[in-house]
Design a protein around this motif. Structure first.
Motif, PDB file in Angstrom:
ATOM      1  N   ALA A   1       0.636   8.462 -11.167  1.00  0.00           N
ATOM      2  CA  ALA A   1       0.250   8.739 -11.614  1.00  0.00           C
ATOM      3  C   ALA A   1       0.721   9.175 -13.359  1.00  0.00           C
ATOM      4  O   ALA A   1       0.742   9.324 -14.879  1.00  0.00           O
ATOM      5  N   GLU A   2       2.227   9.265 -13.042  1.00  0.00           N
ATOM      6  CA  GLU A   2       2.949   9.655 -14.049  1.00  0.00           C
ATOM      7  C   GLU A   2       2.939   8.235 -15.424  1.00  0.00           C
ATOM      8  O   GLU A   2       4.117   8.205 -16.856  1.00  0.00           O
ATOM      9  N   GLY A   3       3.500   7.168 -14.688  1.00  0.00           N
ATOM     10  CA  GLY A   3       3.297   5.865 -14.877  1.00  0.00           C
ATOM     11  C   GLY A   3       4.264   5.459 -15.107  1.00  0.00           C
ATOM     12  O   GLY A   3       5.398   3.960 -15.729  1.00  0.00           O
ATOM     13  N   LEU A   4       5.113   5.901 -14.184  1.00  0.00           N
ATOM     14  CA  LEU A   4       6.778   5.573 -13.717  1.00  0.00           C
ATOM     15  C   LEU A   4       6.779   4.124 -12.362  1.00  0.00           C
ATOM     16  O   LEU A   4       7.969   3.381 -12.629  1.00  0.00           O
ATOM     17  N   VAL A   5       5.968   4.119 -12.037  1.00  0.00           N
ATOM     18  CA  VAL A   5       5.955   3.366 -11.201  1.00  0.00           C
ATOM     19  C   VAL A   5       4.339   2.588 -11.721  1.00  0.00           C
ATOM     20  O   VAL A   5       3.097   2.382 -11.359  1.00  0.00           O
ATOM     21  N   ARG A   6       3.725   1.396 -11.637  1.00  0.00           N
ATOM     22  CA  ARG A   6       2.320   0.224 -11.974  1.00  0.00           C
ATOM     23  C   ARG A   6       1.621   0.523 -10.147  1.00  0.00           C
ATOM     24  O   ARG A   6       2.690   0.663  -8.876  1.00  0.00           O
ATOM     25  N   SER A   7       0.509   0.771 -10.262  1.00  0.00           N
ATOM     26  CA  SER A   7      -0.118   0.998  -9.617  1.00  0.00           C
ATOM     27  C   SER A   7      -1.421   0.059  -9.546  1.00  0.00           C
ATOM     28  O   SER A   7      -1.732   0.274 -11.067  1.00  0.00           O
ATOM     29  N   GLU A   8      -1.970  -0.111  -8.649  1.00  0.00           N
ATOM     30  CA  GLU A   8      -3.877  -0.482  -8.716  1.00  0.00           C
ATOM     31  C   GLU A   8      -4.558   0.233  -7.982  1.00  0.00           C
ATOM     32  O   GLU A   8      -3.984   1.154  -7.246  1.00  0.00           O
ATOM     33  N   ARG A   9      -5.701   0.353  -8.489  1.00  0.00           N
ATOM     34  CA  ARG A   9      -6.315   1.889  -8.037  1.00  0.00           C
ATOM     35  C   ARG A   9      -7.725   1.593  -7.637  1.00  0.00           C
ATOM     36  O   ARG A   9      -7.541   0.088  -8.648  1.00  0.00           O
ATOM     37  N   GLU A  10      -8.796   1.582  -6.830  1.00  0.00           N
ATOM     38  CA  GLU A  10      -9.909   0.981  -6.240  1.00  0.00           C
ATOM     39  C   GLU A  10     -10.361   2.376  -6.242  1.00  0.00           C
ATOM     40  O   GLU A  10     -10.512   3.689  -5.496  1.00  0.00           O
ATOM     41  N   ASP A  11     -11.240   2.943  -6.849  1.00  0.00           N
ATOM     42  CA  ASP A  11     -12.030   3.861  -6.911  1.00  0.00           C
ATOM     43  C   ASP A  11     -11.683   5.002  -7.862  1.00  0.00           C
ATOM     44  O   ASP A  11     -11.946   6.084  -6.891  1.00  0.00           O
ATOM     45  N   GLY A  12     -10.395   5.061  -8.464  1.00  0.00           N
ATOM     46  CA  GLY A  12      -9.845   5.467  -8.909  1.00  0.00           C
ATOM     47  C   GLY A  12      -8.297   6.684  -8.420  1.00  0.00           C
ATOM     48  O   GLY A  12      -7.833   6.906  -8.325  1.00  0.00           O
ATOM     49  N   ASP A  13      -8.388   5.750  -7.457  1.00  0.00           N
ATOM     50  CA  ASP A  13      -7.600   6.177  -5.645  1.00  0.00           C
ATOM     51  C   ASP A  13      -5.930   5.662  -6.534  1.00  0.00           C
ATOM     52  O   ASP A  13      -7.004   3.786  -6.020  1.00  0.00           O
TER      53      ASP A  13
ATOM     54  N   ASP B   1       0.764  -1.333   0.082  1.00  0.00           N
ATOM     55  CA  ASP B   1      -0.094   0.106  -0.131  1.00  0.00           C
ATOM     56  C   ASP B   1       0.501   1.238   0.244  1.00  0.00           C
ATOM     57  O   ASP B   1       2.008   0.856   0.176  1.00  0.00           O
ATOM     58  N   VAL B   2       0.121   2.339  -0.081  1.00  0.00           N
ATOM     59  CA  VAL B   2       1.727   3.772  -0.537  1.00  0.00           C
ATOM     60  C   VAL B   2       1.774   3.850   0.454  1.00  0.00           C
ATOM     61  O   VAL B   2       2.676   4.307   0.426  1.00  0.00           O
ATOM     62  N   GLU B   3       0.551   3.859   1.534  1.00  0.00           N
ATOM     63  CA  GLU B   3       2.183   4.369   3.005  1.00  0.00           C
ATOM     64  C   GLU B   3       3.089   3.624   3.314  1.00  0.00           C
ATOM     65  O   GLU B   3       4.423   4.195   3.609  1.00  0.00           O
TER      66      GLU B   3
END
Length: 64
Positions: free
Chosen positions: A29-41, A9-11
């Motif tokens: 946001a810049e696509g430099l790290v892969r991320s998983e989103r929930e409800d846009g966050d 998780d981000v924290e």
């Protein structure tokens, strides 16, 4: 072979590397790290990608 945790998780990722949460969210946001989103966050980031970005950031600091 032991499996390592790859999604944090981000924290937790920010704490692991001693960086600000806002930096991680920017990288996501810049696509430099892969991320998983929930409800846009962004809720999780791929720790290997974070490690690469931190390494690059440290290398740039040493050069500059």
């Amino acid at each position: 072979m032991a499996l390592m945790k790859t999604w944090y998780d981000v924290e937790a990722a920010a704490d692991k590397f001693g960086i600000k949460k806002s930096v991680l969210l920017f990288w996501a946001a810049e696509g430099l790290v892969r991320s998983e989103r929930e409800d846009g966050d962004v809720v999780r980031v791929h720790i290997d990608d974070v490690r690469l970005q931190v390494t690059d950031m440290l290398n740039e600091a040493e050069e500059g």
